[in-house]
Design a protein around this motif. Structure first.
Motif, PDB file in Angstrom:
ATOM      1  N   ARG A  97      34.740  57.557  92.605  1.00 17.37           N
ATOM      2  CA  ARG A  97      35.114  56.478  91.687  1.00 17.37           C
ATOM      3  C   ARG A  97      35.953  55.443  92.433  1.00 17.37           C
ATOM      4  O   ARG A  97      36.663  55.774  93.396  1.00 17.37           O
ATOM      5  N   LEU A  99      38.566  51.997  91.986  1.00 14.22           N
ATOM      6  CA  LEU A  99      39.376  51.067  91.208  1.00 14.22           C
ATOM      7  C   LEU A  99      39.432  49.752  91.974  1.00 14.22           C
ATOM      8  O   LEU A  99      39.904  49.721  93.109  1.00 14.22           O
ATOM      9  N   ASP A 149      30.812  54.164  89.795  1.00  9.38           N
ATOM     10  CA  ASP A 149      31.806  54.560  88.792  1.00  9.38           C
ATOM     11  C   ASP A 149      33.055  53.733  89.058  1.00  9.38           C
ATOM     12  O   ASP A 149      33.873  54.080  89.903  1.00  9.38           O
ATOM     13  N   TRP A 150      33.203  52.593  88.359  1.00  3.53           N
ATOM     14  CA  TRP A 150      34.266  51.643  88.680  1.00  3.53           C
ATOM     15  C   TRP A 150      35.178  51.385  87.481  1.00  3.53           C
ATOM     16  O   TRP A 150      34.803  51.574  86.328  1.00  3.53           O
ATOM     17  N   VAL A 151      36.383  50.914  87.809  1.00  6.50           N
ATOM     18  CA  VAL A 151      37.301  50.358  86.821  1.00  6.50           C
ATOM     19  C   VAL A 151      37.922  49.126  87.467  1.00  6.50           C
ATOM     20  O   VAL A 151      38.207  49.124  88.671  1.00  6.50           O
ATOM     21  N   TYR A 152      38.081  48.063  86.670  1.00  2.00           N
ATOM     22  CA  TYR A 152      38.548  46.779  87.200  1.00  2.00           C
ATOM     23  C   TYR A 152      39.921  46.464  86.615  1.00  2.00           C
ATOM     24  O   TYR A 152      40.098  46.424  85.395  1.00  2.00           O
ATOM     25  N   THR A 172      44.219  45.351  77.674  1.00  2.00           N
ATOM     26  CA  THR A 172      42.806  45.524  78.007  1.00  2.00           C
ATOM     27  C   THR A 172      42.244  44.237  78.615  1.00  2.00           C
ATOM     28  O   THR A 172      42.377  44.005  79.802  1.00  2.00           O
ATOM     29  N   GLU A 197      46.670  55.001  86.775  1.00  3.32           N
ATOM     30  CA  GLU A 197      45.267  55.025  86.341  1.00  3.32           C
ATOM     31  C   GLU A 197      44.458  56.043  87.142  1.00  3.32           C
ATOM     32  O   GLU A 197      43.594  56.732  86.585  1.00  3.32           O
ATOM     33  N   PRO A 201      43.000  58.833  84.345  1.00  2.00           N
ATOM     34  CA  PRO A 201      42.040  57.780  83.996  1.00  2.00           C
ATOM     35  C   PRO A 201      41.983  57.541  82.492  1.00  2.00           C
ATOM     36  O   PRO A 201      41.933  58.486  81.697  1.00  2.00           O
ATOM     37  N   GLU A 204      38.756  53.227  80.370  1.00  2.00           N
ATOM     38  CA  GLU A 204      38.458  51.810  80.185  1.00  2.00           C
ATOM     39  C   GLU A 204      37.848  51.241  81.455  1.00  2.00           C
ATOM     40  O   GLU A 204      38.218  51.620  82.557  1.00  2.00           O
ATOM     41  N   ARG A 205      36.926  50.317  81.298  1.00  4.48           N
ATOM     42  CA  ARG A 205      36.309  49.664  82.448  1.00  4.48           C
ATOM     43  C   ARG A 205      37.145  48.499  82.960  1.00  4.48           C
ATOM     44  O   ARG A 205      37.142  48.211  84.153  1.00  4.48           O
ATOM     45  N   HIS A 206      37.836  47.813  82.070  1.00  7.34           N
ATOM     46  CA  HIS A 206      38.593  46.615  82.436  1.00  7.34           C
ATOM     47  C   HIS A 206      39.937  46.661  81.724  1.00  7.34           C
ATOM     48  O   HIS A 206      39.995  46.794  80.502  1.00  7.34           O
TER      49      HIS A 206
END
Length: 217
Positions: A97, A99, A149-152, A172, A197, A201, A204-206
């Motif tokens: 994953r 970030l 598998d990302w989060v921004y 958010t 985060e 985790p 949330e994506r963003h």
């Protein structure tokens, strides 16, 4: 946790490395040409380029998480989507994953739904418009990626070196502002949010963060 930080020599990346080391994580600090002058004990420095997904996939393999804290040089903003795609490709290949520490531009302006920070000369003066537009394109690149598998993480409008308080507000997709309309956080506290985060985790994506409002908690 084994964490790889890409862009480890930068303002954000160096502070993420420091915060992760402070918490006792196993770290690989990836740098391009400028090796960090000093690294905390136990941190391994690795040379790598965000535009070499094959090489980075090997670096990422076995890691629990990757932090992408890269930023294009002035004049190279147009390369940001391709660089981000390469990082996401490498993370997907390594099944790790990632970030992505991006920009505030994609966030909505409080009280003005549908209008983003990129649209506001108050938050994005003309001299910063190119990098702001690049960060908005970066988020779209993440959303379009088929496998990663990302989060921004969008920082607030002002991100600069400062004090580590260990406290921050989290939101958010809307810019977090203080009572006087300002929006800011120290790079040190942004790093705290990054590690929080990674360790827990949110799903949330963003998301965004900002410093605790002195006037409002």
């Amino acid at each position: 946790m084994k964490i790889v930080v890409v862009g480890a020599a930068g303002m954000v990346g160096s502070r993420v490395v420091g915060e992760a080391a402070r918490r006792g994580h196993d770290l690989l600090a990836v740098f391009r040409r400028t090796r960090p002058a000093e690294l905390p004990p136990g941190v391994t420095a690795v040379e790598g380029d965000a535009d070499e997904p094959g090489r980075l996939a090997e670096v990422f393999r076995g890691a629990d998480a990757v932090v992408a804290a890269t930023r294009p040089a002035p004049g190279d903003e147009h390369t940001f989507p391709a660089t981000t795609t390469a990082l996401l490709d490498a993370a997907a290949a390594a099944r790790t994953r990632v970030l992505v520490v991006g920009g505030a531009a994609p966030l909505e302006i409080p009280g003005d739904p549908g209008r983003t920070v990129l649209d506001s000369p108050v938050y994005v003066p003309r001299q910063y418009r190119d990098i702001a537009a690049a960060s908005a394109a970066q988020l779209e690149t993440c959303r379009a990626h088929p496998a990663a598998d990302w989060v921004y993480l969008s920082p607030p409008a002002v991100l600069e070196p400062g004090e580590r308080t260990g406290a921050y507000r989290r939101g958010t997709t809307t810019l977090l502002t203080e009572a006087d309309g300002t929006s800011r956080i120290s790079a040190e506290d942004l790093a705290v949010a990054v590690l929080d985060e990674l360790e827990q985790p949110s799903g949330e994506r963003h998301f965004t963060v900002a410093r605790r409002d002195p006037a409002g908690g």
